[in-house]
Design an enzyme around this catalytic site. Structure first.
Site, PDB file in Angstrom:
ATOM      1  N   GLU A  38      28.345  37.541  35.392  1.00 54.49           N
ATOM      2  CA  GLU A  38      28.238  37.036  33.935  1.00 54.49           C
ATOM      3  C   GLU A  38      26.829  36.370  33.869  1.00 54.49           C
ATOM      4  OE1 GLU A  38      31.103  34.985  31.961  1.00 54.49           O
ATOM      5  OE2 GLU A  38      30.064  35.181  30.037  1.00 54.49           O
ATOM      6  N   ARG A 264      38.117  32.230  46.326  1.00 51.76           N
ATOM      7  CA  ARG A 264      37.260  31.739  46.119  1.00 51.76           C
ATOM      8  C   ARG A 264      36.412  30.841  47.147  1.00 51.76           C
ATOM      9  NH1 ARG A 264      36.517  32.038  40.481  1.00 51.76           N
ATOM     10  NH2 ARG A 264      34.576  30.545  40.509  1.00 51.76           N
ATOM     11  N   LYS A 274      30.099  27.261  36.728  1.00 46.96           N
ATOM     12  CA  LYS A 274      28.685  27.360  36.172  1.00 46.96           C
ATOM     13  C   LYS A 274      28.672  26.420  35.034  1.00 46.96           C
ATOM     14  CE  LYS A 274      28.708  32.025  36.470  1.00 46.96           C
ATOM     15  NZ  LYS A 274      28.352  33.308  36.330  1.00 46.96           N
TER      16      LYS A 274
HETATM   17  P1  ATP Z   1      32.074  30.461  37.880  1.00 47.57           P
HETATM   18  O1  ATP Z   1      33.523  29.819  37.422  1.00 47.57           O
HETATM   19  O2  ATP Z   1      31.435  29.610  38.777  1.00 47.57           O
HETATM   20  O3  ATP Z   1      31.350  30.398  36.366  1.00 47.57           O
HETATM   21  P2  ATP Z   1      32.626  33.169  37.635  1.00 47.57           P
HETATM   22  O4  ATP Z   1      33.653  33.642  38.236  1.00 47.57           O
HETATM   23  O5  ATP Z   1      32.832  32.950  36.134  1.00 47.57           O
HETATM   24  O6  ATP Z   1      32.080  31.727  38.345  1.00 47.57           O
HETATM   25  P3  ATP Z   1      31.061  35.421  37.553  1.00 47.57           P
HETATM   26  O7  ATP Z   1      29.797  35.280  37.105  1.00 47.57           O
HETATM   27  O8  ATP Z   1      31.938  36.057  36.642  1.00 47.57           O
HETATM   28  O9  ATP Z   1      31.342  33.904  37.722  1.00 47.57           O
HETATM   29  O10 ATP Z   1      31.004  35.878  39.179  1.00 47.57           O
HETATM   30  C1  ATP Z   1      30.815  37.050  39.745  1.00 47.57           C
HETATM   31  C2  ATP Z   1      31.344  37.394  41.029  1.00 47.57           C
HETATM   32  O11 ATP Z   1      31.237  36.183  41.947  1.00 47.57           O
HETATM   33  C3  ATP Z   1      32.770  37.506  40.505  1.00 47.57           C
HETATM   34  O12 ATP Z   1      33.160  38.734  41.146  1.00 47.57           O
HETATM   35  C4  ATP Z   1      33.403  36.295  41.060  1.00 47.57           C
HETATM   36  O13 ATP Z   1      34.836  36.720  41.386  1.00 47.57           O
HETATM   37  C5  ATP Z   1      32.622  35.888  42.258  1.00 47.57           C
HETATM   38  N1  ATP Z   1      32.611  34.673  42.667  1.00 47.57           N
HETATM   39  C6  ATP Z   1      32.532  33.672  41.489  1.00 47.57           C
HETATM   40  N2  ATP Z   1      32.594  32.298  42.039  1.00 47.57           N
HETATM   41  C7  ATP Z   1      33.034  32.610  43.256  1.00 47.57           C
HETATM   42  C8  ATP Z   1      33.244  31.800  44.408  1.00 47.57           C
HETATM   43  N3  ATP Z   1      33.333  30.492  44.505  1.00 47.57           N
HETATM   44  N4  ATP Z   1      33.580  32.306  45.424  1.00 47.57           N
HETATM   45  C9  ATP Z   1      33.686  33.569  45.757  1.00 47.57           C
HETATM   46  N5  ATP Z   1      33.190  34.544  44.982  1.00 47.57           N
HETATM   47  C10 ATP Z   1      33.070  33.747  43.605  1.00 47.57           C
HETATM   48 MG    MG Z   2      33.458  34.867  34.978  1.00 50.19          MG
END
Ligand code: ATP
Ligand code: MG
Length: 558
Positions: A38, A264, A274
């Protein structure tokens, strides 16, 4: 990928095993994955885990991987983030299939599928307030109850949804919900909202839409439209897999990717969400998303990490379904192992004290050969100037010391790295008692060899020639937070480490005058450094410490 290293030898994991089976059984002929960030912040090292997994699988199975911006929430997203994400993925060494995709590319089709669900009696417009919806939702122990709008006729729902789309309703007045099961044990199946009204400008679609699809509805359909075979996501989406499958089972689309969840990455002494990283930036706790203390790809890069060290880290931590907290020393070991092999050596003094070699001719100066790597002749030899006056590290001299102290002591000898053996004769101090100059003698016969008369000189210290040394700002970093899991604290700002950045004004050898940003050096006996990509320039050098020579983190923990 630009440059493949040993780090890129694939290591098996449960997801690769599933793929092996799917290829062996003929379920799929090829593999197609995607990385769906995102664009609401910079990518962090957790995303790197997902990138290395998705793009790595595509590479190793000769498949492909899409980059797709999951952009259903226009309020939080920005084009700046879209750009930084592309740069980071490429820097990590990966290329996506075709152009970057956007979930918003599919807004028309998504809208069509929402209409299809309404026509099938599987979606309805709900005018309940947020408060009422929350009450009707039930709890983990109590089933929910049906909304009074659940049985509205199909024709009526179609008209309301068309009016929603035409901007005839206010935000929050009405939404579109999937009609699934208000007593499902999975909360996400209790008639989830799939479309809502938002009068928001979108970074890709402008003002075309005032209704936006929700993530759960969008994600599975986007995967299917792109022909994704394996949709890899993190464990918090485990329950949502029911909804992922329900949507694809109930619309007219002939692709049904398999969602597979993995845990994760959590890294100690930092935060990964984020939202929290954004708070650090907004509140000025760091200099920006690319502050070298941030766990962002941009920050880690600026700090001096290489793409291959990050890929290697992602391979070492592996992919499982187990919750985990990875130690920072795991990440550091990856860059240290690599730079120990690859980084040319150089000399720098962080906290200088003046040293005069009294029996060295005053007007004289020579260029000494210094190997760029102690074990790799192919890296060549550079010249370092040597003269009567040099600078050494203040902590490398003591007036008195016991045998364990292998540096310079008054009346004793030490070797200057790449140069001669010297002996400390006397010191000069200022009014406060601080040493201002150390006076030494040197033995001209000891250049590059031990003293002829069998004297044993164990210690070696680094130095720079005073006249030729270049002043440089040296930024020393420590962990950003003082506790292993700052994200769990109510006030995580309170646990910030006030010493996470210490700035020193030191000197580096002249060969570093034009040090290129991100090019790593080992400053002998100190650590690995690189010129800062934002702030360093010829004449005003700034170096970031990437990592120390030894694992001080684990030592501190003991
Ligand atoms: P955050 O909570 O840090 O904002 P998010 O999951 O909302 O992370 P996205 O931009 O939606 O962030 O993530 C893109 C991809 O990266 C998704 O497939 C997500 O599952 C993966 N991802 C995000 N954070 C991690 C992590 N800490 N470890 C492994 N994969 C991750
Ligand atoms: Mg997300």
């Amino acid at each position: 990928m630009a440059e493949k290293t040993a780090a890129d030898t694939p290591r098996s994991n449960f997801i690769r095993q599933i793929i092996d089976q799917d290829l062996a059984s003929g379920k799929h002929q090829s593999v197609h994955t995607r990385f769906p960030p995102e664009p609401n912040g910079f990518l962090h090292i957790g995303h790197a885990k997902s990138i290395v997994l998705n793009f790595g699988i595509a590479q190793d199975y000769q498949g492909s991987c899409n980059l797709r911006f999951d952009d259903t929430n226009p309020l939080k997203e920005k084009v700046d983030y879209v750009n930084s994400i592309q740069e980071d993925v490429q820097w990590l060494g990966y290329t996506w299939e075709g152009k970057p995709r956007y979930s918003s590319d599919y807004f028309d089709r998504l809208h069509g599928y929402a209409v299809e669900l309404i026509e099938k009696g599987l979606a309805y417009c709900d005018f309940s307030s947020q408060e009422q919806m929350r009450e009707m939702r039930g709890t983990l122990k109590e089933p929910g109850s049906n909304s009074p709008y659940r049985d509205t006729a199909v024709e009526e729902n179609l008209k309301i949804f068309a009016d929603m789309t035409a901007g005839k309703y206010q935000e929050g007045e009405v939404c579109l919900r999937a009609k699934i099961d208000m007593s499902s044990p999975f909360m996400c199946m209790r008639d989830p909202v799939i479309y809502r009204v938002r009068f928001a400008h979108h970074h890709q679609t402008g003002d075309k839409w005032c209704v936006y699809p929700m993530y759960d509805f969008t994600h599975c359909i986007s995967d299917a439209i792109e022909g994704i075979t394996h949709s890899l996501c993190t464990l918090e989406f485990q329950d949502n897999r029911r909804l992922y499958d329900w949507v694809l089972d109930n619309i007219s689309i002939d692709c049904h990717p398999q969602q597979i969840e993995f845990s994760r990455l959590n890294l100690q002494y930092t935060v990964m969400s984020k939202r929290k990283l954004n708070m650090l930036v907004e509140e000025g706790k760091v200099s920006g998303w690319d502050d070298p203390r941030m766990p962002t790809i941009a920050g880690i890069r600026r700090r001096g990490y290489t793409p291959s060290s990050i890929r290697e880290f992602c391979h070492r931590i592996g992919v499982t379904k187990m919750d985990n907290q990875v130690e920072m020393s795991m990440l550091e070991a990856c860059i240290r192992d690599e730079l120990n092999q690859k980084a040319p050596r150089a000399m720098a003094v962080i906290d200088p004290v003046r040293l005069v070699i009294e029996n060295y001719p005053a007007a004289h100066e020579e260029q000494l050969d210094a190997p760029n790597h102690p074990n790799d002749d192919s890296m060549g030899v550079r010249q370092v100037p040597f003269a009567r006056e040099i600078l050494i590290e203040r902590e490398d001299f003591r007036e008195e010391a016991n045998k364990k102290y292998k540096r310079l002591v008054l009346g004793k000898e030490v070797r200057l790295r790449n140069a001669y053996v010297i002996k400390a004769e006397r010191v000069e101090k200022d009014a406060a008692g601080e040493i201002t100059t150390i006076y030494c003698s040197y033995d001209p016969e000891t250049l590059g060899k031990d003293p002829a008369d069998g004297r044993k000189v164990k210690g070696v210290i680094h130095w720079v020639a005073a006249e030729h040394a270049i002043a440089a700002e040296l930024r020393l970093y420590d962990r950003l937070f003082q506790v292993p899991n700052p994200g769990a604290e109510d006030d995580f700002f309170a646990t910030l480490n006030p010493e996470s950045l210490v700035v020193k004004h030191g000197f580096v050898e002249p060969s570093l005058a034009n040090a290129q940003a991100e090019q790593a050096y080992q400053f002998e006996r100190i650590g690995y450094f690189c010129a800062d990509s934002q702030d360093s320039q010829p004449g005003a050098l700034v170096f970031n410490q990437t990592v120390g020579l030894r694992d001080t983190w684990s030592e501190n923990d003991n």
